[in-house]
Design a protein around this motif. Structure first.
Motif, mmCIF file in Angstrom:
data_model
loop_
_atom_site.group_PDB
_atom_site.id
_atom_site.type_symbol
_atom_site.label_atom_id
_atom_site.label_comp_id
_atom_site.label_asym_id
_atom_site.label_seq_id
_atom_site.Cartn_x
_atom_site.Cartn_y
_atom_site.Cartn_z
ATOM 1 N N PRO A 128 0.804 -1.228 0.000
ATOM 2 C CA PRO A 128 0.000 0.000 0.000
ATOM 3 C C PRO A 128 0.834 1.274 0.000
ATOM 4 O O PRO A 128 0.387 2.304 -0.507
ATOM 5 C CB PRO A 128 -0.832 -0.130 1.280
ATOM 6 N N GLU A 129 2.050 1.212 0.536
ATOM 7 C CA GLU A 129 2.871 2.416 0.600
ATOM 8 C C GLU A 129 3.452 2.786 -0.761
ATOM 9 O O GLU A 129 3.996 3.883 -0.921
ATOM 10 C CB GLU A 129 3.973 2.240 1.640
ATOM 11 N N GLN A 130 3.350 1.888 -1.736
ATOM 12 C CA GLN A 130 3.813 2.200 -3.087
ATOM 13 C C GLN A 130 2.739 2.872 -3.933
ATOM 14 O O GLN A 130 3.014 3.317 -5.050
ATOM 15 C CB GLN A 130 4.293 0.917 -3.782
ATOM 16 N N VAL A 131 1.524 2.933 -3.415
ATOM 17 C CA VAL A 131 0.445 3.631 -4.115
ATOM 18 C C VAL A 131 0.618 5.130 -3.867
ATOM 19 O O VAL A 131 0.523 5.594 -2.731
ATOM 20 C CB VAL A 131 -0.937 3.157 -3.629
ATOM 21 N N SER A 132 0.862 5.885 -4.926
ATOM 22 C CA SER A 132 1.156 7.308 -4.769
ATOM 23 C C SER A 132 0.016 8.219 -5.212
ATOM 24 O O SER A 132 0.014 9.408 -4.876
ATOM 25 C CB SER A 132 2.420 7.681 -5.556
ATOM 26 N N SER A 133 -0.944 7.674 -5.972
ATOM 27 C CA SER A 133 -2.020 8.526 -6.480
ATOM 28 C C SER A 133 -3.304 7.718 -6.595
ATOM 29 O O SER A 133 -3.327 6.621 -7.148
ATOM 30 C CB SER A 133 -1.651 9.117 -7.839
ATOM 31 N N VAL A 134 -4.399 8.289 -6.056
ATOM 32 C CA VAL A 134 -5.709 7.637 -6.059
ATOM 33 C C VAL A 134 -6.745 8.660 -6.505
ATOM 34 O O VAL A 134 -6.684 9.837 -6.125
ATOM 35 C CB VAL A 134 -6.081 7.089 -4.664
ATOM 36 N N LEU A 135 -7.695 8.207 -7.300
ATOM 37 C CA LEU A 135 -8.839 9.023 -7.692
ATOM 38 C C LEU A 135 -10.106 8.400 -7.129
ATOM 39 O O LEU A 135 -10.375 7.215 -7.344
ATOM 40 C CB LEU A 135 -8.944 9.107 -9.221
ATOM 41 N N ASP A 136 -10.878 9.204 -6.406
ATOM 42 C CA ASP A 136 -12.218 8.799 -5.962
ATOM 43 C C ASP A 136 -13.210 9.554 -6.829
ATOM 44 O O ASP A 136 -13.399 10.765 -6.686
ATOM 45 C CB ASP A 136 -12.413 9.127 -4.484
ATOM 46 N N LEU A 137 -13.835 8.839 -7.742
ATOM 47 C CA LEU A 137 -14.732 9.422 -8.734
ATOM 48 C C LEU A 137 -16.166 9.364 -8.216
ATOM 49 O O LEU A 137 -16.613 8.317 -7.755
ATOM 50 C CB LEU A 137 -14.600 8.638 -10.039
ATOM 51 N N CYS A 138 -16.881 10.470 -8.279
ATOM 52 C CA CYS A 138 -18.221 10.603 -7.678
ATOM 53 C C CYS A 138 -18.103 10.503 -6.161
ATOM 54 O O CYS A 138 -18.742 9.674 -5.514
ATOM 55 C CB CYS A 138 -19.189 9.561 -8.229
ATOM 56 N N ARG A 197 -4.013 13.968 -15.473
ATOM 57 C CA ARG A 197 -3.456 13.232 -14.333
ATOM 58 C C ARG A 197 -3.619 11.731 -14.538
ATOM 59 O O ARG A 197 -4.546 11.274 -15.222
ATOM 60 C CB ARG A 197 -4.125 13.671 -13.026
ATOM 61 N N ARG A 198 -2.702 10.954 -13.941
ATOM 62 C CA ARG A 198 -2.726 9.496 -14.024
ATOM 63 C C ARG A 198 -2.663 8.923 -12.606
ATOM 64 O O ARG A 198 -1.986 9.478 -11.733
ATOM 65 C CB ARG A 198 -1.547 8.968 -14.852
ATOM 66 N N TYR A 199 -3.323 7.780 -12.417
ATOM 67 C CA TYR A 199 -3.502 7.252 -11.067
ATOM 68 C C TYR A 199 -3.099 5.780 -10.987
ATOM 69 O O TYR A 199 -3.263 5.020 -11.950
ATOM 70 C CB TYR A 199 -4.962 7.399 -10.641
ATOM 71 N N ASP A 200 -2.615 5.402 -9.794
ATOM 72 C CA ASP A 200 -2.375 3.984 -9.515
ATOM 73 C C ASP A 200 -3.691 3.251 -9.290
ATOM 74 O O ASP A 200 -3.818 2.062 -9.616
ATOM 75 C CB ASP A 200 -1.508 3.832 -8.251
ATOM 76 N N LEU A 201 -4.657 3.952 -8.719
ATOM 77 C CA LEU A 201 -5.941 3.342 -8.368
ATOM 78 C C LEU A 201 -7.059 4.350 -8.576
ATOM 79 O O LEU A 201 -6.946 5.499 -8.146
ATOM 80 C CB LEU A 201 -5.925 2.889 -6.903
ATOM 81 N N ILE A 202 -8.109 3.903 -9.240
ATOM 82 C CA ILE A 202 -9.348 4.684 -9.340
ATOM 83 C C ILE A 202 -10.453 3.879 -8.672
ATOM 84 O O ILE A 202 -10.658 2.703 -9.003
ATOM 85 C CB ILE A 202 -9.729 4.968 -10.802
ATOM 86 N N VAL A 203 -11.156 4.500 -7.738
ATOM 87 C CA VAL A 203 -12.322 3.873 -7.119
ATOM 88 C C VAL A 203 -13.536 4.740 -7.413
ATOM 89 O O VAL A 203 -13.432 5.964 -7.506
ATOM 90 C CB VAL A 203 -12.152 3.679 -5.593
ATOM 91 N N SER A 204 -14.675 4.104 -7.570
ATOM 92 C CA SER A 204 -15.889 4.870 -7.844
ATOM 93 C C SER A 204 -17.116 4.119 -7.364
ATOM 94 O O SER A 204 -17.269 2.923 -7.628
ATOM 95 C CB SER A 204 -16.022 5.155 -9.343
ATOM 96 N N ASN A 205 -17.960 4.850 -6.654
ATOM 97 C CA ASN A 205 -19.312 4.389 -6.323
ATOM 98 C C ASN A 205 -20.277 5.344 -7.017
ATOM 99 O O ASN A 205 -20.846 6.247 -6.403
ATOM 100 C CB ASN A 205 -19.524 4.379 -4.812
ATOM 101 N N PRO A 206 -20.449 5.189 -8.337
ATOM 102 C CA PRO A 206 -21.220 6.159 -9.112
ATOM 103 C C PRO A 206 -22.718 5.913 -8.970
ATOM 104 O O PRO A 206 -23.148 4.893 -8.421
ATOM 105 C CB PRO A 206 -20.765 5.872 -10.546
#
Length: 297
Positions: A128-138, A197-206
């Protein structure tokens, strides 16, 4: 009956019994933090009386002052008369043991992604410490962005929503958790405001409620913003848009995690060549999918 209760009911036990009876009589719907009348009534009364939420038993036979009875009965009467989700009456919701401020500008937090961020993404995220960028969409209330900030301690988080009202609520929650330096709030229609922008992880509960279901929602759900619920005839309008654009927003080997409600069959029929991984949640494995960047259509 409420005037009679003010005069005749004395203890918390009395008021709890009265509230459960009135709930059943009114045919309320539960699904915003509790799934039954007793649990919700206990929470609402304890919260209204400023008592510990996890310690009902010691207070059951405590007598209430007339002012305390008046406060409790007023909020119970609003719950029944206005069919408001209890979270809007208390201005708080709990998700994965975290407390969030909520009001009618956002839906009440209840995403399965919350439990996945804590427990179930380990097979796909080694460190988890290697994840540097996350997008929470909606992002709505900002709850998943805040949970992501705790799950990935080195990550910067973008929290995106089309609603400025929702972002105002999210801003309050981000401030409450002192995460303003790590979580950036972005008013945007999906990816429009973060295209560079670019992300390691995108999460979304749309939004994912289909049109036919919107027409038959219980009154409590109709108190939530329609913008955060409705997603076209089959409930997949927003999910289609996310799938169409997510590849460009992910880093190589990045992950997309999306919640889709009860729409698994429709989604798989619409994208028969996409190898969705369905993640196990407390309610089953049909609600949240994961895709690697390389698997996206």
């Amino acid at each position: 009956m409420f005037e009679q209760a003010q005069d005749e009911l004395l203890t918390l036990r009395d008021l709890l019994r009265f509230t459960v009876s009135r709930y059943h009589e009114a045919g309320l719907f539960f699904g915003h933090g509790a799934d039954n009348a007793w649990d919700e009534a206990a929470y609402l009364l304890l919260h209204s009386l400023h008592l510990p939420l996890d310690r009902l038993e010691p207070f059951l036979d405590a007598r209430l002052t007339s002012d305390e009875r008046r406060v409790v009965l007023r909020i119970v009467e609003r719950r029944i008369g206005e069919r408001l989700p209890v979270a809007y009456l208390t201005n708080e919701a709990w998700l994965a043991e975290y407390r969030f401020y909520v009001d009618q500008r956002v839906i009440v937090p209840r995403s399965f992604i919350a439990e996945l961020l804590r427990e179930q993404l380990a097979p796909w995220i080694d460190d988890p410490e290697q994840v540097s960028s996350v997008l929470d969409l909606c992002t709505g209330s900002g709850c998943l962005a805040i949970l992501a900030a705790h799950a990935f301690p080195q990550a910067s988080i973008d929290a995106v929503d089309i609603s400025p009202d929702a972002l105002a609520v999210a801003g309050r929650n981000v401030a409450d958790y002192q995460l303003g330096e790590r979580i950036r709030l972005v008013e945007s229609d999906l990816f429009a405001g973060v295209r560079n922008r670019r992300y390691d992880l995108i999460v979304s509960n749309p939004p994912y409620v289909k049109a036919a279901s919107m027409a038959t929602l219980p009154a409590e759900y109709r108190r939530e913003p329609e913008l955060a619920l409705a997603s076209g005839e089959d409930g997949l309008d927003l999910t289609r848009a996310i799938l169409a654009a997510a590849r460009k927003q992910l880093k190589p080997h990045g992950l997309l995690v999306v919640e889709i409600g009860h729409n698994r069959d429709e989604l798989e029929a619409a994208f028969p060549d996409t190898p969705f991984t369905w993640l196990d949640t407390s309610a089953g494995d049909q609600y949240v999918f994961l895709l690697h960047r390389e698997e996206l259509p």
